[in-house]
Design a protein around this motif. Structure first.
Motif, mmCIF file in Angstrom:
data_model
loop_
_atom_site.group_PDB
_atom_site.id
_atom_site.type_symbol
_atom_site.label_atom_id
_atom_site.label_comp_id
_atom_site.label_asym_id
_atom_site.label_seq_id
_atom_site.Cartn_x
_atom_site.Cartn_y
_atom_site.Cartn_z
ATOM 1 N N CYS A 44 -63.400 -9.531 20.193
ATOM 2 C CA CYS A 44 -64.226 -8.497 21.309
ATOM 3 C C CYS A 44 -63.701 -8.752 22.748
ATOM 4 O O CYS A 44 -63.453 -8.127 23.382
ATOM 5 N N CYS A 45 -63.965 -10.192 23.008
ATOM 6 C CA CYS A 45 -63.594 -10.623 24.480
ATOM 7 C C CYS A 45 -62.714 -11.497 24.743
ATOM 8 O O CYS A 45 -62.234 -11.502 25.942
ATOM 9 N N GLY A 46 -61.821 -12.059 23.837
ATOM 10 C CA GLY A 46 -60.975 -12.910 23.897
ATOM 11 C C GLY A 46 -60.947 -14.238 24.207
ATOM 12 O O GLY A 46 -60.212 -15.053 24.467
ATOM 13 N N HIS A 47 -62.329 -14.622 24.150
ATOM 14 C CA HIS A 47 -62.745 -16.209 24.553
ATOM 15 C C HIS A 47 -62.340 -17.020 23.745
ATOM 16 O O HIS A 47 -62.215 -16.906 22.281
ATOM 17 N N GLY A 48 -61.865 -18.190 23.834
ATOM 18 C CA GLY A 48 -61.100 -19.266 22.881
ATOM 19 C C GLY A 48 -62.202 -20.334 22.176
ATOM 20 O O GLY A 48 -61.695 -21.168 21.442
ATOM 21 N N ALA A 49 -63.576 -20.095 22.545
ATOM 22 C CA ALA A 49 -64.305 -21.201 21.858
ATOM 23 C C ALA A 49 -65.538 -20.398 20.923
ATOM 24 O O ALA A 49 -66.012 -19.575 21.259
ATOM 25 N N ALA A 50 -65.928 -21.213 19.875
ATOM 26 C CA ALA A 50 -66.714 -20.545 18.855
ATOM 27 C C ALA A 50 -67.311 -21.889 18.346
ATOM 28 O O ALA A 50 -67.004 -22.913 18.144
ATOM 29 N N TYR A 51 -68.512 -21.255 17.579
ATOM 30 C CA TYR A 51 -69.265 -22.018 16.921
ATOM 31 C C TYR A 51 -68.981 -21.891 15.582
ATOM 32 O O TYR A 51 -69.023 -20.564 15.164
ATOM 33 N N GLU A 52 -68.792 -22.766 14.637
ATOM 34 C CA GLU A 52 -68.699 -22.503 13.265
ATOM 35 C C GLU A 52 -69.720 -22.894 12.324
ATOM 36 O O GLU A 52 -70.709 -23.746 12.737
ATOM 37 N N PHE A 53 -70.185 -21.982 11.437
ATOM 38 C CA PHE A 53 -71.305 -22.224 10.374
ATOM 39 C C PHE A 53 -71.148 -21.654 9.140
ATOM 40 O O PHE A 53 -70.178 -20.604 8.969
#
Length: 71
Positions: A44-53
């Motif tokens: 959606c926004c191209g951001h490179g950090a995420a939280y995994e769950f």
């Protein structure tokens, strides 16, 4: 349909297959590496950090910026 690079590896013997893909954790790690070769990038926004769950045995990633969830 395109040929799957993982499925049709030349010279992959049974012992080599079991060494690389023998456990569920190994399969999952290689699948994620194939699915996200450059790491997570939010669609959606191209951001490179995420939280995994995990939820019900399924793995999800949630964008750290816009909170979009993807699996």
């Amino acid at each position: 349909m395109a040929i799957n690079g993982i499925q049709f590896q030349k010279g992959l013997s049974l012992p080599a297959f079991l060494r690389d893909y023998g456990t569920e954790e190994q399969c999952e790690a290689l699948f994620i590496k194939a699915r996200l070769p450059d790491g997570f990038i939010c669609p959606c926004c191209g951001h490179g950090a995420a939280y995994e769950f995990k939820r019900r045995e399924l793995r999800y990633w949630q964008c750290g910026a816009c909170r979009h969830q993807t699996s």
